[in-house]
Scaffold this motif. Sequence first.
Motif, mmCIF file in Angstrom:
data_model
loop_
_atom_site.group_PDB
_atom_site.id
_atom_site.type_symbol
_atom_site.label_atom_id
_atom_site.label_comp_id
_atom_site.label_asym_id
_atom_site.label_seq_id
_atom_site.Cartn_x
_atom_site.Cartn_y
_atom_site.Cartn_z
ATOM 1 N N GLU A 1 0.843 -1.198 0.000
ATOM 2 C CA GLU A 1 0.000 0.000 0.000
ATOM 3 C C GLU A 1 0.875 1.244 0.000
ATOM 4 O OE1 GLU A 1 -2.364 -0.664 3.410
ATOM 5 O OE2 GLU A 1 -3.900 -1.759 2.273
ATOM 6 N N SER B 1 0.588 3.943 1.490
ATOM 7 C CA SER B 1 0.801 4.539 2.812
ATOM 8 C C SER B 1 2.069 3.994 3.461
ATOM 9 C CB SER B 1 -0.404 4.259 3.695
ATOM 10 O OG SER B 1 -0.664 2.887 3.694
ATOM 11 N N LYS B 2 2.370 2.721 3.154
ATOM 12 C CA LYS B 2 3.557 2.126 3.770
ATOM 13 C C LYS B 2 4.839 2.674 3.148
ATOM 14 C CE LYS B 2 1.262 -1.651 5.716
ATOM 15 N NZ LYS B 2 1.345 -2.945 6.300
ATOM 16 N N THR C 1 -1.156 8.195 -6.744
ATOM 17 C CA THR C 1 -1.645 7.598 -5.502
ATOM 18 C C THR C 1 -1.200 6.159 -5.325
ATOM 19 O OG1 THR C 1 -3.642 7.108 -6.709
ATOM 20 C CG2 THR C 1 -3.685 9.022 -5.269
ATOM 21 N N LEU D 1 -4.762 6.835 -0.833
ATOM 22 C CA LEU D 1 -4.449 7.063 0.572
ATOM 23 C C LEU D 1 -5.743 7.099 1.356
ATOM 24 C CD1 LEU D 1 -1.782 9.823 0.195
ATOM 25 C CD2 LEU D 1 -1.452 7.436 0.672
ATOM 26 N N THR D 2 -5.831 6.236 2.364
ATOM 27 C CA THR D 2 -7.078 6.196 3.114
ATOM 28 C C THR D 2 -7.043 7.239 4.218
ATOM 29 O OG1 THR D 2 -6.068 4.395 4.294
ATOM 30 C CG2 THR D 2 -7.705 3.808 2.659
ATOM 31 N N TYR E 1 -4.612 7.661 7.278
ATOM 32 C CA TYR E 1 -3.238 8.101 7.194
ATOM 33 C C TYR E 1 -3.115 9.611 7.026
ATOM 34 C CZ TYR E 1 -2.207 3.248 6.908
ATOM 35 O OH TYR E 1 -2.122 1.922 7.191
ATOM 36 N N GLN E 2 -4.260 10.239 6.833
ATOM 37 C CA GLN E 2 -4.216 11.685 6.710
ATOM 38 C C GLN E 2 -4.423 12.286 8.082
ATOM 39 O OE1 GLN E 2 -7.249 12.269 3.849
ATOM 40 N NE2 GLN E 2 -5.856 12.092 2.122
#
Lengths: 268, 524
Positions: A71, A73-74, A98, B256-257, B260-261
């Motif tokens: 992901e 985010s990682k 993204t 991005l979920t 995480y923001q």
Amino acid sequence: MAKKKKKNKWPWILAGAFILLGVVWFLTPDDARFKHANVWQSLTSPGPLSESHAFLENNCAACHAPVTGVEPSKCIVCHANNTDLLKRQPTAFHAHVTSCKECHLEHNGKNMLPTGMDHAAMAKIGMRALSRNKDPQSGDQVALANLKHWMQMNNTRVGGENLKPMEKLLNCYTCHQNDDQHFSLFGKDCAQCHTVQQWDIPQYRHPSSSSRDCSQCHQAPPSHYMMHFGMISQTVAGKHKAKVRECFACHQTTSWPDIKGVGWYKHH
Amino acid sequence: MKERESLIIGSLTVFMLVLWLGFLAHSSSRFAGSLAGGILAISGSALMMVPFAYVFAKRIKWLKTRITKFISMRSLLTIHIYAGILGPILVLMHTGHKFESTLGMTLTAMTIVVVISGYIGRYLLKHISTEVREKKLLLTNAQDMYQQTMTELQARPDQRIAIKSFTGMLSKFFLSIEKEPEFALPVEVRAIRLSESIADLEYAIKSHETFKGWFGKWLKVHFAISWILFGLLVMHVWGAVHFGLRWSDSWAPTTLTSQYQPAITSDDAPEKFSNSFARLYKEHWRPNVTIHGYRTTVFNYAGLAKESKISQSDFNQAVTSLRRINPHGFQNTDQKKAFWINVYNFAAMKLVAEQYPVDSITDKKISWRGDPWGLDAVEIGGKNYGLRQIEKEILLGKFKDLRIIFAVSCAAVSCPDRTDSIFYGKNLNKQLDDMVRNLFANRTKGLSIQKNEMKITLSWILKADKDLFDGKENPTLIDFVLKYAPAKHTAWIKANEDKLKIEFFEHDWTLNDTAQADAIKKRT
């Protein structure tokens, strides 16, 4: 009768094996290798990580999540706010992209750079981002519909025969503007001649070395329009009447510093 | 037919081996995890599961009787064989010739070994068996002929002596150069020849059977390695799911979920939340309804459910403003307490409304484990909270006010009645007191007194949280009841405090829903 007895021994063997496993588990120290999840996980490793990520070799969860895989985010945990990357025009798109894993492939060996531009993937990521934003006021849905429509009749795009349909959706100029040596005189659609695999055009043939139309494409450096031209350039080449736009008078097609009758001359 | 099957399977096995060897010429590191690779993997491993049908049908009696009604064991075996070779071919294609991981390589090797073992068992061993059968037939014929010759020979004893000179290696040589037809040979030569044939045949059968004996354990081996293969396959599938299915990208959210923001909080969010919640509450709250004999307040959950589906409704405005609240930003304790009570009640309402129609908050639709209190119910300032966490950790943990257990809604008819408005910091004390008094004034679920039996029956809430009334930090149960019970009862309770028998009302998890009201139920 004997056969039946033979059949029944299996549950005992299995139960015995389980008990044995249990005993082994309890008797071995807690830090035995087979008790570490990463030892088991490493069995599934599809290849070593690149050198810069090698420190994560035993920490699969640093990048992988169940089902969704790697992901963004990682990645961002370490790679956020890379201002050098984001300020540079050709790589500024990272601010909006993204997803990372499409281009930054891993597990390809220690000496492999985990970076490979995939234009089609970038287009796909963009389409995906548009399709996820259901807010009618953002205009994303309209853009998506237009893009899809365009893709259907997309062969109207002149040139770019070597591009995949997804790649045709991209606007080359957004990132490659600074690479344009033609000062946009050939338009902004780079893909008319260039491909996504390489910027050079192998099929391109330079006009004959006896051609005299150099200045149609080539422009002289600023110093040629100053006193430097008379004092140095003309003197070195021994062509005192040469004009700036008559490149052929002094230069040869091997390379610009290759001066006729002088040889390789690099002033600075 | 048989030969054709043998030929097809043989060619498929060879094809599989060639396919595997393809890694010498080609290897794709990305194919296995792509969509096409994924489809090959799933269909291949599904086919690899098919052979189990035959295995189980063969060994489990009741399954066999049921299955053979529709399909013969012979057809099942054919399916076993075809699926057992086509599945591995598909999974070998899935590999994209990338053999990097230990597990992947073991799995591939095991797949090939299992297929080859199956092929050996089915076609090579079968060949040996047929040969043994044929030789046995020849042997019986030869033995019969030998018997005949022996009777003939016994009739002429003088020739018996002559046989001796023909025995041994030399005799074999001597006989083989003779090209005369057998019946023309002298009887003694025939006898020798036959006895030699018998010996040859017996030797051949014996060696074949030894060979067969070696492979006698074949089925067990095939069985055992198949199970190992299955175990490896399970590990591989687990690995694929655990580390992520790349081809699932097209529908899995990779953007991005929100977690995480950084949470964007705003100062007016608490007010916005309480305004939306208050409007929502007022709109759907109904007093004085009887459900299963309990006099209670209810909510119109059908209306709440409807609002939950409208984007700008009070319901959804409450949800969005909660997200923007910084729960640590409250200055006043009462405000904070009122906020968390309201959040609890809203969260309970939300859990029900989102799954409505349900008959109870414990409905399987809300939580399949029957534990709605453990679910993530609301998001506040970027963090998820569940009902249990709000009640036990935050409300009871921080505020140590026993009235809270009455103020939080359990969305059931036997719970304390809901007040006519949400809670506010400025008159929280009064609101909480009223709430508890109200409960003890309710004879159907709060407090009922049987003077002749010297018994009082109390709300089930007090039973559930009985341990909290320890008489140290908190008042004892009786003291608490005395404080809030209607004035007309207090004197009697106090007088008989020591002799009183305390019982509790039964709990009824039925939803405090307008649609559950007895009157409505009777009509329908």
